[in-house]
Scaffold this active site. Structure first.
Site, PDB file in Angstrom:
ATOM      1  N   ASP A  63       0.815  -1.212   0.000  1.00 26.16           N
ATOM      2  CA  ASP A  63       0.000   0.000   0.000  1.00 26.16           C
ATOM      3  C   ASP A  63       0.853   1.269   0.000  1.00 26.16           C
ATOM      4  OD1 ASP A  63       0.870  -0.575   2.601  1.00 26.16           O
ATOM      5  OD2 ASP A  63      -1.117  -1.091   3.301  1.00 26.16           O
ATOM      6  N   ASN A 132      -7.822  -2.843  13.787  1.00 27.35           N
ATOM      7  CA  ASN A 132      -9.192  -2.989  13.277  1.00 27.35           C
ATOM      8  C   ASN A 132      -9.331  -4.208  12.362  1.00 27.35           C
ATOM      9  OD1 ASN A 132      -7.882  -2.218  10.963  1.00 27.35           O
ATOM     10  ND2 ASN A 132      -9.025  -0.324  10.640  1.00 27.35           N
ATOM     11  N   HIS A 134      -7.441  -4.832   9.606  1.00 26.56           N
ATOM     12  CA  HIS A 134      -7.057  -4.645   8.199  1.00 26.56           C
ATOM     13  C   HIS A 134      -5.768  -5.401   7.866  1.00 26.56           C
ATOM     14  CE1 HIS A 134      -4.730  -0.587   9.071  1.00 26.56           C
ATOM     15  NE2 HIS A 134      -3.894  -1.609   9.132  1.00 26.56           N
ATOM     16  N   GLU A 139      -9.565  -1.962   4.820  1.00 30.67           N
ATOM     17  CA  GLU A 139     -10.226  -1.636   6.072  1.00 30.67           C
ATOM     18  C   GLU A 139     -11.461  -2.524   6.266  1.00 30.67           C
ATOM     19  OE1 GLU A 139      -8.292  -0.054   7.818  1.00 30.67           O
ATOM     20  OE2 GLU A 139      -8.304   2.112   7.544  1.00 30.67           O
TER      21      GLU A 139
HETATM   22  C1  F6R Z   1       1.353  -1.608   6.054  1.00 31.05           C
HETATM   23  C2  F6R Z   1       0.082  -2.260   6.126  1.00 31.05           C
HETATM   24  C3  F6R Z   1      -0.738  -2.308   7.371  1.00 31.05           C
HETATM   25  C4  F6R Z   1       0.084  -2.621   8.618  1.00 31.05           C
HETATM   26  C5  F6R Z   1      -0.796  -2.530   9.867  1.00 31.05           C
HETATM   27  C6  F6R Z   1      -0.045  -2.810  11.139  1.00 31.05           C
HETATM   28  O1  F6R Z   1       1.897  -1.748   4.771  1.00 31.05           O
HETATM   29  O2  F6R Z   1      -0.317  -2.742   5.141  1.00 31.05           O
HETATM   30  O3  F6R Z   1      -1.739  -3.279   7.220  1.00 31.05           O
HETATM   31  O4  F6R Z   1       0.659  -3.880   8.507  1.00 31.05           O
HETATM   32  O5  F6R Z   1      -1.362  -1.252   9.932  1.00 31.05           O
HETATM   33  O6  F6R Z   1       0.859  -1.786  11.376  1.00 31.05           O
HETATM   34  P1  F6R Z   1       1.893  -1.871  12.592  1.00 31.05           P
HETATM   35  O7  F6R Z   1       2.879  -2.915  12.247  1.00 31.05           O
HETATM   36  O8  F6R Z   1       2.500  -0.506  12.654  1.00 31.05           O
HETATM   37  O9  F6R Z   1       1.079  -2.201  13.811  1.00 31.05           O
END
Ligand code: F6R
Length: 250
Positions: A63, A132, A134, A139
């Site tokens: 992303d 959440n 994702h 989302e």
């Molecule tokens: C990042 C991504 C997100 C993260 C998620 C967890 O490329 O795709 O899905 O993996 O937000 O983020 P952290 O590791 O910061 O808790």
């Protein structure tokens, strides 16, 4: 989903690096899907110890924020250069990171979907999970068959990434992620325990996009004890991992 529970975030990163290096040994021109966020930083630190191993790797990512170019420190492109690419040997032609600084996000999404096809699919996709549920920026409510596309972020997600980022992003779809040959989910910390439990032991539903991984033929979740603390069958997963059949076993 294979569940691997490690004592802490350091051991989790060691285990994840061991898995990535094993894939690289098997296929030096691995098609590797990268993830951003806090969780995989320890993994990237360990990957940097073998800079030559990435010379032929093809890189994709999950992303990127809309409007942010690679020179923006908040961009995920900048994250990958800072934590991995600046420290390893790679070929520029093999870097296929999603770009947010484009006029047409849908065109960019199609371009990356096409490139994934051209290289023969993603071999190993690294994933993290949002509180959440994702994966990527899919989302809650994202179709479990979704493809790479623009996505509006939840306020909680915007806050997690520092608050000063756009609330619009481009993300690989859940369906796109599910086509990776192998998925490696990493989660650490007590604040992930609840959602990890729903991902592994809860019903499959678009409200928790990460539950789609239950349908993946080769997904592993590497967790630290804190993130695994709410799993009902935690002891069973440990027992299975300690006693599983391994290649070469007699
Ligand atoms: C990042 C991504 C997100 C993260 C998620 C967890 O490329 O795709 O899905 O993996 O937000 O983020 P952290 O590791 O910061 O808790």
């Amino acid at each position: 989903m294979e569940i691997i529970i490690e004592p802490d975030a350091g051991a989790l990163a060691d285990r994840a690096a061991q898995i990535v290096f094993a894939e690289l040994a098997r296929k030096p021109d691995l098609v590797l899907g990268l993830a951003t966020g806090r969780t995989p930083i320890g993994l990237y630190e360990r990957l940097r110890t073998k800079p030559e191993a990435f010379a032929d790797v093809r890189f994709f990512n999950l992303d990127e924020f809309f409007g942010l170019g690679p020179s923006d420190p908040n961009s995920f492109n900048a994250f990958f250069y800072k934590h991995l690419l600046n420290h390893v040997k790679f070929q520029a032609k093999n870097v296929h990171l999603l770009r947010g600084d484009v006029k047409d996000l849908e065109e960019q999404a199609q371009l990356v979907e096409d490139r994934i096809k051209v290289v023969g699919g993603i071999d190993l996709q690294i994933l993290g999970i949002g509180r959440n549920g994702h994966i990527g920026f899919n989302e809650p409510g994202s179709s479990l068959g979704s493809r790479t596309r623009p996505k509006t972020l939840e306020p909680e997600t915007v806050a997690h990434y520092g608050g000063s980022i756009p609330n619009l992003a481009i993300t690989m779809g859940v369906g796109t992620i599910m086509e990776a040959r192998r998925c490696l989910m990493l989660a650490s910390g007590a604040d992930k325990a609840e959602i990890v439990c729903r991902m592994v032991e809860g019903p499959i539903m678009s409200e928790v996009p990460a539950t789609a991984l239950q349908m993946h033929p080769r997904a592993a979740a590497v967790l630290d004890e804190a993130a695994a603390s709410k799993l009902k069958r935690r002891d069973y997963y440990k027992w299975v991992f300690a006693n599983k059949w391994r290649v070469g076993q007699k």
